[in-house]
Design a protein around this motif. Structure first.
Motif, PDB file in Angstrom:
ATOM      1  N   ARG A 200       0.829  -1.215   0.000  1.00 32.79           N
ATOM      2  CA  ARG A 200       0.000   0.000   0.000  1.00 32.79           C
ATOM      3  C   ARG A 200       0.862   1.262   0.000  1.00 32.79           C
ATOM      4  O   ARG A 200       0.509   2.249  -0.650  1.00 32.79           O
ATOM      5  CB  ARG A 200      -0.937  -0.013   1.200  1.00 32.79           C
ATOM      6  CG  ARG A 200      -1.917   1.148   1.233  1.00 32.79           C
ATOM      7  CD  ARG A 200      -3.118   0.795   2.054  1.00 32.79           C
ATOM      8  NE  ARG A 200      -4.069   0.016   1.296  1.00 32.79           N
ATOM      9  CZ  ARG A 200      -5.232   0.502   0.856  1.00 32.79           C
ATOM     10  NH1 ARG A 200      -5.541   1.758   1.069  1.00 32.79           N
ATOM     11  NH2 ARG A 200      -6.057  -0.250   0.180  1.00 32.79           N
ATOM     12  N   LEU A 201       1.973   1.248   0.705  1.00 32.17           N
ATOM     13  CA  LEU A 201       2.853   2.416   0.691  1.00 32.17           C
ATOM     14  C   LEU A 201       3.415   2.649  -0.711  1.00 32.17           C
ATOM     15  O   LEU A 201       3.474   3.791  -1.186  1.00 32.17           O
ATOM     16  CB  LEU A 201       3.998   2.225   1.696  1.00 32.17           C
ATOM     17  CG  LEU A 201       3.647   2.350   3.177  1.00 32.17           C
ATOM     18  CD1 LEU A 201       4.851   2.022   4.031  1.00 32.17           C
ATOM     19  CD2 LEU A 201       3.138   3.750   3.500  1.00 32.17           C
ATOM     20  N   TRP A 202       3.834   1.606  -1.367  1.00 32.30           N
ATOM     21  CA  TRP A 202       4.399   1.752  -2.712  1.00 32.30           C
ATOM     22  C   TRP A 202       3.376   2.311  -3.689  1.00 32.30           C
ATOM     23  O   TRP A 202       3.713   3.087  -4.578  1.00 32.30           O
ATOM     24  CB  TRP A 202       4.906   0.394  -3.194  1.00 32.30           C
ATOM     25  CG  TRP A 202       5.605   0.444  -4.511  1.00 32.30           C
ATOM     26  CD1 TRP A 202       6.867   0.918  -4.760  1.00 32.30           C
ATOM     27  CD2 TRP A 202       5.089   0.013  -5.773  1.00 32.30           C
ATOM     28  NE1 TRP A 202       7.169   0.803  -6.097  1.00 32.30           N
ATOM     29  CE2 TRP A 202       6.097   0.248  -6.750  1.00 32.30           C
ATOM     30  CE3 TRP A 202       3.892  -0.561  -6.185  1.00 32.30           C
ATOM     31  CZ2 TRP A 202       5.930  -0.060  -8.092  1.00 32.30           C
ATOM     32  CZ3 TRP A 202       3.723  -0.878  -7.517  1.00 32.30           C
ATOM     33  CH2 TRP A 202       4.726  -0.631  -8.465  1.00 32.30           C
ATOM     34  N   LEU A 203       2.129   1.929  -3.519  1.00 35.91           N
ATOM     35  CA  LEU A 203       1.086   2.375  -4.444  1.00 35.91           C
ATOM     36  C   LEU A 203       0.586   3.781  -4.145  1.00 35.91           C
ATOM     37  O   LEU A 203       0.170   4.497  -5.062  1.00 35.91           O
ATOM     38  CB  LEU A 203      -0.098   1.399  -4.390  1.00 35.91           C
ATOM     39  CG  LEU A 203       0.116   0.027  -5.023  1.00 35.91           C
ATOM     40  CD1 LEU A 203      -1.027  -0.904  -4.662  1.00 35.91           C
ATOM     41  CD2 LEU A 203       0.235   0.138  -6.536  1.00 35.91           C
ATOM     42  N   GLN A 204       0.623   4.216  -2.893  1.00 34.31           N
ATOM     43  CA  GLN A 204      -0.066   5.445  -2.515  1.00 34.31           C
ATOM     44  C   GLN A 204       0.845   6.633  -2.244  1.00 34.31           C
ATOM     45  O   GLN A 204       0.425   7.776  -2.439  1.00 34.31           O
ATOM     46  CB  GLN A 204      -0.931   5.193  -1.270  1.00 34.31           C
ATOM     47  CG  GLN A 204      -2.141   4.325  -1.525  1.00 34.31           C
ATOM     48  CD  GLN A 204      -3.074   4.288  -0.336  1.00 34.31           C
ATOM     49  OE1 GLN A 204      -2.698   4.605   0.795  1.00 34.31           O
ATOM     50  NE2 GLN A 204      -4.307   3.884  -0.568  1.00 34.31           N
ATOM     51  N   VAL A 205       2.050   6.393  -1.773  1.00 34.40           N
ATOM     52  CA  VAL A 205       2.887   7.495  -1.309  1.00 34.40           C
ATOM     53  C   VAL A 205       3.148   8.515  -2.415  1.00 34.40           C
ATOM     54  O   VAL A 205       3.090   9.727  -2.192  1.00 34.40           O
ATOM     55  CB  VAL A 205       4.224   6.950  -0.746  1.00 34.40           C
ATOM     56  CG1 VAL A 205       5.239   8.071  -0.586  1.00 34.40           C
ATOM     57  CG2 VAL A 205       3.978   6.289   0.603  1.00 34.40           C
ATOM     58  N   GLY A 206       3.421   8.056  -3.626  1.00 34.74           N
ATOM     59  CA  GLY A 206       3.727   8.976  -4.711  1.00 34.74           C
ATOM     60  C   GLY A 206       2.570   9.902  -5.045  1.00 34.74           C
ATOM     61  O   GLY A 206       2.771  11.097  -5.310  1.00 34.74           O
ATOM     62  N   PHE A 207       1.353   9.384  -5.025  1.00 33.96           N
ATOM     63  CA  PHE A 207       0.193  10.219  -5.346  1.00 33.96           C
ATOM     64  C   PHE A 207      -0.002  11.327  -4.320  1.00 33.96           C
ATOM     65  O   PHE A 207      -0.176  12.502  -4.671  1.00 33.96           O
ATOM     66  CB  PHE A 207      -1.056   9.335  -5.409  1.00 33.96           C
ATOM     67  CG  PHE A 207      -2.332  10.101  -5.576  1.00 33.96           C
ATOM     68  CD1 PHE A 207      -2.660  10.675  -6.792  1.00 33.96           C
ATOM     69  CD2 PHE A 207      -3.198  10.257  -4.510  1.00 33.96           C
ATOM     70  CE1 PHE A 207      -3.835  11.399  -6.944  1.00 33.96           C
ATOM     71  CE2 PHE A 207      -4.375  10.966  -4.648  1.00 33.96           C
ATOM     72  CZ  PHE A 207      -4.696  11.543  -5.863  1.00 33.96           C
ATOM     73  N   TYR A 208       0.053  10.980  -3.035  1.00 34.21           N
ATOM     74  CA  TYR A 208      -0.146  11.998  -2.007  1.00 34.21           C
ATOM     75  C   TYR A 208       1.060  12.923  -1.903  1.00 34.21           C
ATOM     76  O   TYR A 208       0.920  14.075  -1.469  1.00 34.21           O
ATOM     77  CB  TYR A 208      -0.436  11.323  -0.668  1.00 34.21           C
ATOM     78  CG  TYR A 208      -1.733  10.542  -0.688  1.00 34.21           C
ATOM     79  CD1 TYR A 208      -2.948  11.200  -0.786  1.00 34.21           C
ATOM     80  CD2 TYR A 208      -1.749   9.150  -0.653  1.00 34.21           C
ATOM     81  CE1 TYR A 208      -4.141  10.497  -0.828  1.00 34.21           C
ATOM     82  CE2 TYR A 208      -2.929   8.443  -0.693  1.00 34.21           C
ATOM     83  CZ  TYR A 208      -4.129   9.121  -0.787  1.00 34.21           C
ATOM     84  OH  TYR A 208      -5.307   8.422  -0.843  1.00 34.21           O
ATOM     85  N   MET A 209       2.233  12.445  -2.292  1.00 37.03           N
ATOM     86  CA  MET A 209       3.395  13.330  -2.353  1.00 37.03           C
ATOM     87  C   MET A 209       3.164  14.454  -3.350  1.00 37.03           C
ATOM     88  O   MET A 209       3.522  15.614  -3.102  1.00 37.03           O
ATOM     89  CB  MET A 209       4.641  12.525  -2.753  1.00 37.03           C
ATOM     90  CG  MET A 209       5.900  13.348  -2.876  1.00 37.03           C
ATOM     91  SD  MET A 209       7.113  12.642  -4.015  1.00 37.03           S
ATOM     92  CE  MET A 209       6.277  12.880  -5.590  1.00 37.03           C
ATOM     93  N   VAL A 210       2.558  14.143  -4.502  1.00 31.74           N
ATOM     94  CA  VAL A 210       2.267  15.157  -5.507  1.00 31.74           C
ATOM     95  C   VAL A 210       1.281  16.188  -4.960  1.00 31.74           C
ATOM     96  O   VAL A 210       1.403  17.391  -5.220  1.00 31.74           O
ATOM     97  CB  VAL A 210       1.740  14.499  -6.789  1.00 31.74           C
ATOM     98  CG1 VAL A 210       1.246  15.543  -7.777  1.00 31.74           C
ATOM     99  CG2 VAL A 210       2.832  13.649  -7.430  1.00 31.74           C
ATOM    100  N   LEU A 211       0.302  15.737  -4.181  1.00 36.89           N
ATOM    101  CA  LEU A 211      -0.647  16.679  -3.580  1.00 36.89           C
ATOM    102  C   LEU A 211       0.070  17.627  -2.612  1.00 36.89           C
ATOM    103  O   LEU A 211      -0.189  18.840  -2.600  1.00 36.89           O
ATOM    104  CB  LEU A 211      -1.753  15.920  -2.852  1.00 36.89           C
ATOM    105  CG  LEU A 211      -2.657  15.033  -3.714  1.00 36.89           C
ATOM    106  CD1 LEU A 211      -3.755  14.415  -2.854  1.00 36.89           C
ATOM    107  CD2 LEU A 211      -3.273  15.822  -4.858  1.00 36.89           C
ATOM    108  N   PHE A 212       0.966  17.086  -1.810  1.00 38.72           N
ATOM    109  CA  PHE A 212       1.726  17.937  -0.893  1.00 38.72           C
ATOM    110  C   PHE A 212       2.654  18.879  -1.655  1.00 38.72           C
ATOM    111  O   PHE A 212       2.862  20.035  -1.237  1.00 38.72           O
ATOM    112  CB  PHE A 212       2.524  17.079   0.085  1.00 38.72           C
ATOM    113  CG  PHE A 212       1.734  16.583   1.254  1.00 38.72           C
ATOM    114  CD1 PHE A 212       1.123  17.473   2.124  1.00 38.72           C
ATOM    115  CD2 PHE A 212       1.589  15.227   1.491  1.00 38.72           C
ATOM    116  CE1 PHE A 212       0.380  17.022   3.207  1.00 38.72           C
ATOM    117  CE2 PHE A 212       0.849  14.767   2.571  1.00 38.72           C
ATOM    118  CZ  PHE A 212       0.245  15.663   3.429  1.00 38.72           C
TER     119      PHE A 212
END
Length: 333
Positions: A200-212
């Motif tokens: 789940r971290l591999w799939l999600q971290v990049g997307f929320y990083m872009v939001l930040f």
């Protein structure tokens, strides 16, 4: 006076064209505008009708039919038949397996949401400080968000954590003297959580990083310059300017993380699915996996539909509570 000296009139260039009287011009204007308006509405209806019809049939009609199924005894058929009222809801809430799945997803959410939030924010702060190659790094971390959960789950299950000595995780552990581990079958200690969390971290971290990153780029540089003149550096800039200015972005990210955590299905189903036996022997089940087995395995569509609405009410309730505490949506925020 000579007749030939009589004044001559020049023929205008528009001679031969039909003269347009004011009354005709008004009639043309009156009849032209409605025609243009009707043609615009006709084009709008023709373009949007397929989407609206499909949305209505496959979404709203389906939701309404599912609600009616939750009030009926629908076993082996989705046809409305014997009405049982709220019996399906009472049966579901008294089911120990379903209650255990709710507890498991709550514990999973309490862990995965803060970890994903902290990892995404920390990664965004690091990438934001890089001047060269920022776009490359942003794209690199965002690529996993485009990968299907099913494909990623199968990759984790069959390659990274397959439990074989030649598996990637066991091979890396062997470099440090560790014995091969059956990751998905180990329940004491529950090593399968390492597989679930890393996936789940591999799939999600990049997307929320872009939001930040979008939130960081929206912070005025003048604030940092003014704080630097006052002697603020490092940690004080982070706690006094960066984090307060990221408040709305942080609340939105938390809300999306909570919703995604309660809707977890693909990775749990595909990691623990063992063919014909399904996920009945899985060490951990989410509510959606339990409802899927109830509706598609036992073909109790009434009970499965009731569970879907119970889970929806739970997600809405948690979202409203979070919005209440964080002030999301208030005027002036």
């Amino acid at each position: 006076m000579n007749a030939s000296a009589a004044p001559t009139t020049t023929k205008p260039e528009s001679a031969g064209r039909p003269a347009v009287t004011p009354r005709g011009a008004a009639r043309t204007a009156r009849t032209g505008r409605p025609r243009a308006g009707r043609s615009g509405w006709t084009a709008f209806v023709l373009l949007t009708a397929p989407m609206l019809i499909g949305l209505g049939i496959f979404k709203y009609v389906a939701i309404g039919w599912s609600f009616l199924l939750s009030l009926s005894d629908a076993r082996g058929s989705i046809a409305l038949g014997h009405w049982v009222g709220l019996d399906n809801y009472q049966t579901l809430l008294s089911d120990r397996t379903f209650r255990d799945s709710l507890v498991q997803i709550l514990l999973s959410t309490a862990f995965i949401v803060p970890v994903t939030f902290a990892a995404s924010l920390g990664l965004a702060l690091l990438v934001h400080r890089i001047r060269r190659g920022r776009a490359l790094l942003r794209t690199t971390f965002l690529i996993p968000a485009a990968v299907s959960y099913v494909a990623a789950s199968l990759l984790w299950k069959m390659s990274l954590f397959n439990g074989l000595p030649a598996g990637i995780a066991n091979t890396i552990g062997g470099w440090f003297g560790a014995e091969p581990v059956a990751w998905l079958q180990s329940t004491d200690p529950p090593l399968y959580w390492i597989v679930l969390v890393t996936l789940r971290l591999w799939l999600q971290v990049g997307f929320y990083m872009v939001l930040f990153l979008a939130g960081l780029q929206a912070i005025p540089k003048e604030l940092y310059e003014a704080a630097a003149l006052d002697g603020a550096t490092g940690r004080r800039l982070l706690t006094r300017i960066t984090l307060p200015m990221l408040r709305n972005t942080s609340v939105a990210v938390l809300m999306l993380l909570f919703i995604a955590a309660f809707q977890a299905f693909d990775e749990f189903y595909n990691l623990f699915n063992s063919g014909l036996s399904g996920t009945g022997t899985a060490p951990v089940q989410t509510p959606l996996v339990h409802l899927y087995n109830t509706a598609m395995g036992s073909q109790n569509y009434g009970l499965g539909s009731a569970g879907a609405f119970v889970l929806t009410a739970l997600i809405v309730g948690v979202t409203l509570i979070q919005g209440r505490f964080t002030g999301f949506g208030r005027s002036g925020e």
